[in-house]
Design an enzyme around this catalytic site. Structure first.
Site, mmCIF file in Angstrom:
data_model
loop_
_atom_site.group_PDB
_atom_site.id
_atom_site.type_symbol
_atom_site.label_atom_id
_atom_site.label_comp_id
_atom_site.label_asym_id
_atom_site.label_seq_id
_atom_site.Cartn_x
_atom_site.Cartn_y
_atom_site.Cartn_z
ATOM 1 N N HIS A 24 0.852 -1.199 0.000
ATOM 2 C CA HIS A 24 0.000 0.000 0.000
ATOM 3 C C HIS A 24 0.886 1.247 0.000
ATOM 4 O O HIS A 24 1.358 1.707 1.030
ATOM 5 C CB HIS A 24 -0.902 -0.025 1.243
ATOM 6 C CG HIS A 24 -2.015 0.988 1.194
ATOM 7 N ND1 HIS A 24 -3.338 0.654 1.369
ATOM 8 C CD2 HIS A 24 -2.010 2.331 0.990
ATOM 9 C CE1 HIS A 24 -4.095 1.738 1.288
ATOM 10 N NE2 HIS A 24 -3.297 2.774 1.056
ATOM 11 N N ASP A 28 1.315 8.931 -6.258
ATOM 12 C CA ASP A 28 1.235 10.393 -6.165
ATOM 13 C C ASP A 28 1.496 10.881 -4.741
ATOM 14 O O ASP A 28 1.423 12.084 -4.476
ATOM 15 C CB ASP A 28 -0.124 10.894 -6.670
ATOM 16 C CG ASP A 28 -1.295 10.123 -6.101
ATOM 17 O OD1 ASP A 28 -1.136 8.929 -5.785
ATOM 18 O OD2 ASP A 28 -2.388 10.700 -5.951
ATOM 19 N N GLY A 185 -9.784 7.901 -1.940
ATOM 20 C CA GLY A 185 -10.423 9.200 -1.768
ATOM 21 C C GLY A 185 -11.353 9.152 -0.570
ATOM 22 O O GLY A 185 -11.252 8.245 0.254
ATOM 23 N N HIS A 212 -9.845 0.642 0.054
ATOM 24 C CA HIS A 212 -9.620 1.481 1.234
ATOM 25 C C HIS A 212 -10.860 1.378 2.125
ATOM 26 O O HIS A 212 -11.961 1.764 1.705
ATOM 27 C CB HIS A 212 -9.436 2.945 0.836
ATOM 28 C CG HIS A 212 -8.051 3.312 0.400
ATOM 29 N ND1 HIS A 212 -7.584 3.078 -0.864
ATOM 30 C CD2 HIS A 212 -7.035 3.920 1.070
ATOM 31 C CE1 HIS A 212 -6.332 3.526 -0.964
ATOM 32 N NE2 HIS A 212 -5.969 4.039 0.197
ATOM 33 N N GLU A 215 -10.510 3.302 7.509
ATOM 34 C CA GLU A 215 -9.544 4.361 7.795
ATOM 35 C C GLU A 215 -10.334 5.556 8.321
ATOM 36 O O GLU A 215 -10.269 5.896 9.489
ATOM 37 C CB GLU A 215 -8.756 4.725 6.534
ATOM 38 C CG GLU A 215 -7.723 5.831 6.761
ATOM 39 C CD GLU A 215 -7.078 6.320 5.458
ATOM 40 O OE1 GLU A 215 -7.640 6.082 4.373
ATOM 41 O OE2 GLU A 215 -6.023 6.987 5.549
ATOM 42 N N ASP A 306 1.829 4.020 2.827
ATOM 43 C CA ASP A 306 0.757 4.887 2.335
ATOM 44 C C ASP A 306 1.305 6.017 1.467
ATOM 45 O O ASP A 306 1.245 5.937 0.254
ATOM 46 C CB ASP A 306 -0.084 5.439 3.493
ATOM 47 C CG ASP A 306 -1.532 5.712 3.094
ATOM 48 O OD1 ASP A 306 -1.931 5.307 1.989
ATOM 49 O OD2 ASP A 306 -2.270 6.317 3.896
HETATM 50 ZN ZN LIG Z 1 -4.021 4.739 0.924
#
Ligand SMILES: [Zn+2]
Length: 371
Positions: A24, A28, A185, A212, A215, A306
């Site tokens: 993970h 970007d 997102g 995802h 979180e 991440d």
């Molecule tokens: Zn992530």
């Protein structure tokens, strides 16, 4: 957790030498600050800082604000400089080199191609540009003596409506560098049920899925990811801890709810990212991060970065924090690395080779140096 002579705690150099698996990591979110500066200059994009050090600090501070929404805002600057094939390839190449230098032997780089079309690229051309950069980076790393394998995970932005297109993109490029599909997102309010059809489409085309979940949102999001999304892995998944009742302070006194049992029974890998989670408020400290409790309870825990730029982190840094602040041993680090290898979006025989030929011998070598 195994006992360990505190004097034998591995230092940074030994940790860096360990073979690592990274499932993970956002393409970007991992740019070199100097690269952001150079590409922004060439593209005429205005940045909040004018030199690499202050830009690095700005990214970290903005990400430190404690809000996932603000954290995501930092990506406006990195994405702005990743709008041409050349720039995408450069960023991908440098990511591979940086990971290899950190001891990573297998990585999956995730990103959302739909955010990189402002310069006129098609979705397919963007994927091909990133793949060219990855291939270049792998060759350059090999020339420096680092063997690394890297796959792409293409993601759809949850708040946009291109899930179907991106799922089709994953199918098209499944054997040309893409190893899986993700949604990323804002998690809250944009659950897998928004576009039910794509999960079946992906399954019918044998595309591995990570989502995802757990979180910014809680158990409903995790439940949807595993049940509706048929997720092979969970991006973060940290909040599965909310479905576990700890009846005393003792480590053994944990009562799992049905969803926590489901996730553990199926050994669905949790892509946990401790440093990033501190920034978004998922946990208050490394010592208190659910990763240690979940590992002790036999969940399929993996360790991840991440966003290396926003969190100023690396796999070595994440490992060092767990060793220094949460009492992790080399055995613990080997466990999560092997779990990550078995959860990688490659085939069974390739996972076995990765574990037997690279990870276990690599850990044994470092253990030998520590004695
Ligand atoms: Zn992530």
């Amino acid at each position: 957790m195994t006992t360990q002579d505190p004097g034998a705690r591995p230092g940074e150099a030994l940790l860096r030498a360990l073979p690592k698996v990274l499932l993970h990591d956002h393409l970007d979110g991992g740019l070199r600050p100097q690269t952001v500066l150079e590409l922004a200059d060439a593209a005429g994009h205005e940045l909040p800082a004018g030199d690499a050090d202050s830009l690095a600090a700005w990214f970290r501070d903005a990400a430190d604000s404690g809000s996932l929404v603000r954290y995501i805002e930092t990506f406006e600057h990195t994405i702005a400089v990743m709008q041409t094939a050349d720039n995408l390839a450069r960023v991908a190449r440098e990511a591979v080199l940086d990971l290899a230098a950190d001891g990573v032997v297998y990585a999956e780089q995730r990103w959302a191609p739909e955010q990189h079309l402002a310069g006129g690229l098609s979705l397919g051309a963007a994927v091909e540009a990133v793949q060219a950069g990855i291939d270049d980076g792998i060759a350059a790393a090999a020339a420096e003596g680092h063997i690394i394998r890297v796959g792409q995970i293409v993601g759809a932005m949850r708040q946009a409506d291109r899930w179907h297109e991106v799922a089709e993109l994953a199918v098209t490029y499944r054997d040309r560098g893409v190893v899986g599909f993700d949604i990323a997102g804002p998690e809250d309010g944009f659950l897998p049920s928004r576009h039910l059809g794509i999960w079946r489409f992906l399954a019918e085309h044998d595309v591995p899925v990570t989502i995802h979940a757990g979180e910014a949102a809680g158990l409903d999001s995790i439940g949807q990811a595993v049940h509706l999304g048929q997720a092979d892995r969970l991006g973060h998944g940290a909040r599965i801890i909310d479905d576990i009742a700890f009846t005393t302070d003792g480590d053994q006194a944990a009562e799992l709810g049905r969803l926590a049992h489901w996730v553990r029974d199926h050994q669905i890998p949790l892509e946990l990212c401790p440093v990033s989670n501190l920034q978004t408020g998922v946990a208050g400290s490394i010592a208190a991060h659910p990763i240690t409790r979940l590992k002790e309870l036999d969940f399929a825990v993996t360790l991840n970065t991440d966003n290396r730029l926003m969190s100023r982190t690396s796999m070595t840094h994440e490992m060092k924090l767990l060793v220094d602040e949460a009492g992790w041993t080399l055995d613990d680090l080997a466990d999560v690395t092997v779990t990550a290898a078995w959860g990688a979006f490659i085939h069974h025989d390739e996972r076995r080779d990765l574990v037997d030929q690279v990870i276990l011998p690599g850990f044994q070598k470092v253990e030998g140096a520590l004695v």
